[in-house]
Design a protein around this motif. Structure first.
Motif, PDB file in Angstrom:
ATOM      1  N   ILE A  80      13.849  39.054 -33.555  1.00 36.92           N
ATOM      2  CA  ILE A  80      14.614  38.818 -34.782  1.00 36.92           C
ATOM      3  C   ILE A  80      15.302  37.458 -34.712  1.00 36.92           C
ATOM      4  N   ALA A 110      15.552  41.849 -40.711  1.00 35.65           N
ATOM      5  CA  ALA A 110      16.671  41.774 -39.777  1.00 35.65           C
ATOM      6  C   ALA A 110      17.784  42.729 -40.200  1.00 35.65           C
ATOM      7  N   ASP A 157      21.944  37.862 -38.385  1.00 30.69           N
ATOM      8  CA  ASP A 157      20.704  37.133 -38.637  1.00 30.69           C
ATOM      9  C   ASP A 157      20.322  37.239 -40.120  1.00 30.69           C
ATOM     10  N   ARG A 176      15.605  42.141 -30.267  1.00 28.32           N
ATOM     11  CA  ARG A 176      16.700  41.181 -30.391  1.00 28.32           C
ATOM     12  C   ARG A 176      16.142  39.756 -30.374  1.00 28.32           C
ATOM     13  N   PHE A 203      20.588  43.902 -37.623  1.00 31.69           N
ATOM     14  CA  PHE A 203      21.009  42.548 -37.245  1.00 31.69           C
ATOM     15  C   PHE A 203      21.583  41.825 -38.467  1.00 31.69           C
ATOM     16  N   ARG A 224      14.661  34.461 -37.282  1.00 27.28           N
ATOM     17  CA  ARG A 224      15.762  33.864 -38.048  1.00 27.28           C
ATOM     18  C   ARG A 224      15.784  32.339 -37.870  1.00 27.28           C
TER      19      ARG A 224
END
Lengths: 481, 248
Positions: free
Chosen positions: A403, B49, B57, A400, B54, A407
């Motif tokens: 990522i 991602a 993201d 988590r 995710f 990002r």
């Protein structure tokens, strides 16, 4: 329903360590995939049949309430009884009540995924009934107190030698009884025949329920389905409520692709279409027919982004084609539904509390989608389930955070490039001749079996920017020849 | 179709792990008379991602990538089936409910091409002038290129067009190598078993070089071969198609 998926990794490890299992899975899945390709190849335009099959499943599930009403009305019109079970416990209660009220002592069963799903055998035995599985594979599973590891080949994980041992140990089989597979099959048939003849209740699964006629279709290759549904005085047919087709022509389409996708056969050896119990002018068949329609989570899935998984017709092709299943087999999934379809269906039906690892047990190679007779987009739903797992807070912290960091960097190109250069410099110390042999922390899993390439301190973008101006995009290109 | 100028989406992995491959892509395109632009703001398309579960993201990175490549209407070429599949198929779905980006996502998808598909299907080129005397090559079909973008013939025809190279069949060439992004780390044991099966096929096939359309699967197989001490190389197809390998 299943065992906790916290043990997925351990089960997968056990399976990977079992070289014989690995070899058997590779051999059998390769053979059956060849048969599948040949079987579908014998259809003119197999992809058109598959598209048609998909359209039938999509249409039926979009109007399931209507078709279920029609199916129920037609079963009852032909003298059958329909019971609706919202939960597994309801389904068990319905079947045990039918058995108790009719003073049933012995039960024979045909292959039924839904009865596996609700652990029906355990409950019937706890209620004092004698239960005998009559599908050869399922019978062997029952004798061995094992679990099926494939939706159509329950004992794909067992060798003939293991079955021979089992027959010797549990049934006192002689060497002649287990000399080869035909001998073992003969032996099994002799043992099963009295069970058919003495049973008061036959329990079967249902491949398809036909709304327009109230018929149920049962596909088997051993003929046991026919005996289970016609010899005992009471027949209970267990079906998931999604297993409906509108009418006989659509049943015909589904049958065209089911057996071919499952085993490569044009049609299963015994494809039974049963409509109602025995009528006054008929000599064969049960006195009573009960259809138990089981929900057990399905109507919730129907309204979710995984509804498409209910198109599944249980051919098992996605298991055979899956390179993960080919390595670990069915038991590692900890569910009655293993493989790609199980990795979606199991958490979709029963949540990720117990089954959170299953959507991640895939490299997303999409071989499953490629072979699915009704083109279910399994990878898409593995992704929606992974996303839901993230929302439920199931993702490991390092993933988590990793990522999230990636990002944030990716949104700021200069920082992204700077971070890339720093990472390249920092990991450069780990590298020897361009490769890293051991990665730290949670990335160590990579370097258990493979080196990792060193990062370039001078990236492509650095080199691109350093190119002489006349070559870096200001020169006019010519039209291609 | 006449195309004289493209934007290169080089991908984050080529940028930082295989910059030579990126330069090879540029030389291939320029040799064909295509002017190559490489927008500076590009970072990562968001695919890692997205596949890890995710989507929020991934959406942010998708919007960024759309912004970067929408400054120009030129077609986008990407030397990866996986990133190509992300832009071409998944952006539109990810951003379907975003009024500001839904249409731009579709526009970008419509003018984005994986490298081999661009060369063969758009430019109609199968001989890019590469010479590899004595080279023996087998092709591994990476999953997202194969099943997401339908790359089958394009890489094979380009390899067949290399002067002096012989093409060898790779058994099970369309079976996954076990990479799968974070799968290789999270499910390292299963991934390693899949890799071992792939490497057995590679070592059996007799080729000296394995060609791929994705450096991600490439680094996975190459890392495994290196661990085994095998001399077999895994190369991105652009490295093999490079008309001027000394060009740097």
């Amino acid at each position: 329903m299943s065992t906790a998926s916290v043990t997925f990794h351990r089960r997968a490890e056990d399976a990977l360590a079992n070289r014989q299992l690995n070899a058997t899975l590779r051999r059998v899945t390769a053979r059956i995939l060849d048969s599948r390709a040949a079987g579908l190849g014998r259809l003119p335009e197999p992809d058109v049949w598959r598209d048609h099959g998909r359209a039938i499943r999509a249409h039926t599930l979009a109007h399931l309430d209507r078709y279920l009403d029609e199916f129920v009305a037609n079963v009852e019109l032909r003298g059958g009884h329909v019971h609706f079970a919202r939960t597994a416990a309801d389904a068990v209660r319905i079947v045990t009540t039918i058995a108790r009220e009719r003073h049933v002592r012995r039960v024979v069963k045909g292959k039924s995924m839904i009865s596996e799903e609700i652990h029906l055998n355990e409950h019937l035995e706890a209620a004092g009934l004698e239960v005998v599985e009559t599908d050869l594979g399922e019978w062997i599973v029952q004798l061995a107190q094992d679990h099926p590891s494939h939706v159509i080949m329950p004992i794909i994980h067992k060798s003939a030698d293991e079955v021979a041992d089992l027959f010797r140990r549990t049934l006192g089989a002689t060497e002649a009884d287990v000399a080869d597979v035909p001998a073992m099959t003969r032996f099994a048939r002799e043992r099963l025949r009295p069970a058919f003849l003495s049973a008061d209740l036959g329990i079967s699964g249902v491949n398809f329920g036909v709304a327009a006629t109230g018929s149920i279709c049962i596909c088997t290759n051993e003929g046991n389905g026919r005996l289970v549904t016609t010899l005992p005085r009471v027949h209970v047919a267990m079906m998931g409520l999604e297993r409906i087709v509108p009418d006989m022509p659509s049943l015909g389409t589904m049958l065209q692709i089911l057996a071919r996708s499952a085993t490569g056969q044009n049609l299963t050896v015994y494809t039974n279409v049963l409509t109602g119990p025995r009528r006054a002018d008929e000599s064969d068949g049960p006195d009573e027919l009960h259809v138990v329609l089981v929900d057990n989570g399905r109507s919730d899935v129907l309204g979710s982004s995984e509804a498409e998984i209910l198109y599944c017709i249980r051919c098992g092709a996605c298991l055979n084609a899956c390179p993960v299943y080919q390595q670990i087999g069915g038991h590692a999934y900890g569910s009655v539904y293993p493989g790609p379809v199980g990795a979606v269906l199991t958490p979709a039906l029963w949540g990720q509390e117990q089954h959170g690892d299953l959507p991640h047990a895939s490299s997303l190679c999409a071989a499953c989608r490629e072979v699915c007779p009704v083109r279910i987009d399994i990878p898409r739903m593995l992704l929606t389930l992974r996303a839901r797992g993230t929302d439920e807070g199931r993702a490991p912290v390092w993933i988590r955070q990793g990522i999230g960091l990636y990002r944030r960097l990716a949104m700021r190109p200069r920082l992204f490039r700077l971070a890339g250069r720093l990472a390249a410099v920092a990991t450069g110390a780990l590298a020897r001749s361009g490769w890293i042999r051991s990665l730290p922390g949670p990335l160590a899993g990579w370097t258990t079996s493979r080196d990792f390439p060193a990062m370039a301190v001078t990236s492509f973008q650095d080199r691109w920017k350093a190119r002489p101006a006349e070559r870096s995009g200001t020169r006019r290109g010519k039209d291609p020849a | 179709m006449t195309i004289s100028r493209v934007q290169l989406l080089v991908t984050c992995l080529v940028d930082r792990l295989y910059p030579d491959t990126g330069m090879a892509v540029v030389r291939i395109l320029e040799k064909l008379g295509i002017e190559v632009h490489c927008p500076e703001g590009q970072t990562c398309c968001g695919q890692p991602a997205f596949n890890a579960g995710f989507p929020d993201d991934a959406r942010a990175m998708a919007r960024h990538t759309i912004d970067v490549f929408s400054a120009s209407p030129d077609p986008v070429v990407v030397p990866s089936g996986s990133c190509g599949d992300m832009v071409i198929h998944h952006y539109a779905a990810l951003l379907a409910d975003d009024p500001a980006y839904a249409q731009r996502a579709r526009d970008l998808a419509a003018r984005t091409y994986e490298l081999t598909a661009f060369l063969v299907d758009v430019l109609g080129v199968t001989d890019v002038g590469a010479r590899r005397p004595g080279e023996s090559v087998a092709y591994h079909a990476a999953c997202h290129g194969l099943r997401g973008l339908g790359l089958r013939e394009q890489p094979m025809r380009l390899l067949a067009g290399i002067d002096g190279a012989t093409i060898t069949d790779l058994p099970e060439h369309d079976v996954c190598c076990g990479f799968g992004g974070l799968f290789a780390v999270k499910m390292a044991d299963v991934s390693s078993a899949m890799l071992a099966r792939k490497l057995d096929c590679i070592e059996r096939c007799g080729a000296r070089t394995i060609a791929v359309t994705d450096v991600s699967c490439g680094m996975h197989m190459a890392g495994g071969l290196r661990r085994r001490g095998s001399p077999i190389q895994v190369r991105h197809i652009a490295d093999l198609l490079d008309p001027d390998p000394e060009g740097r």
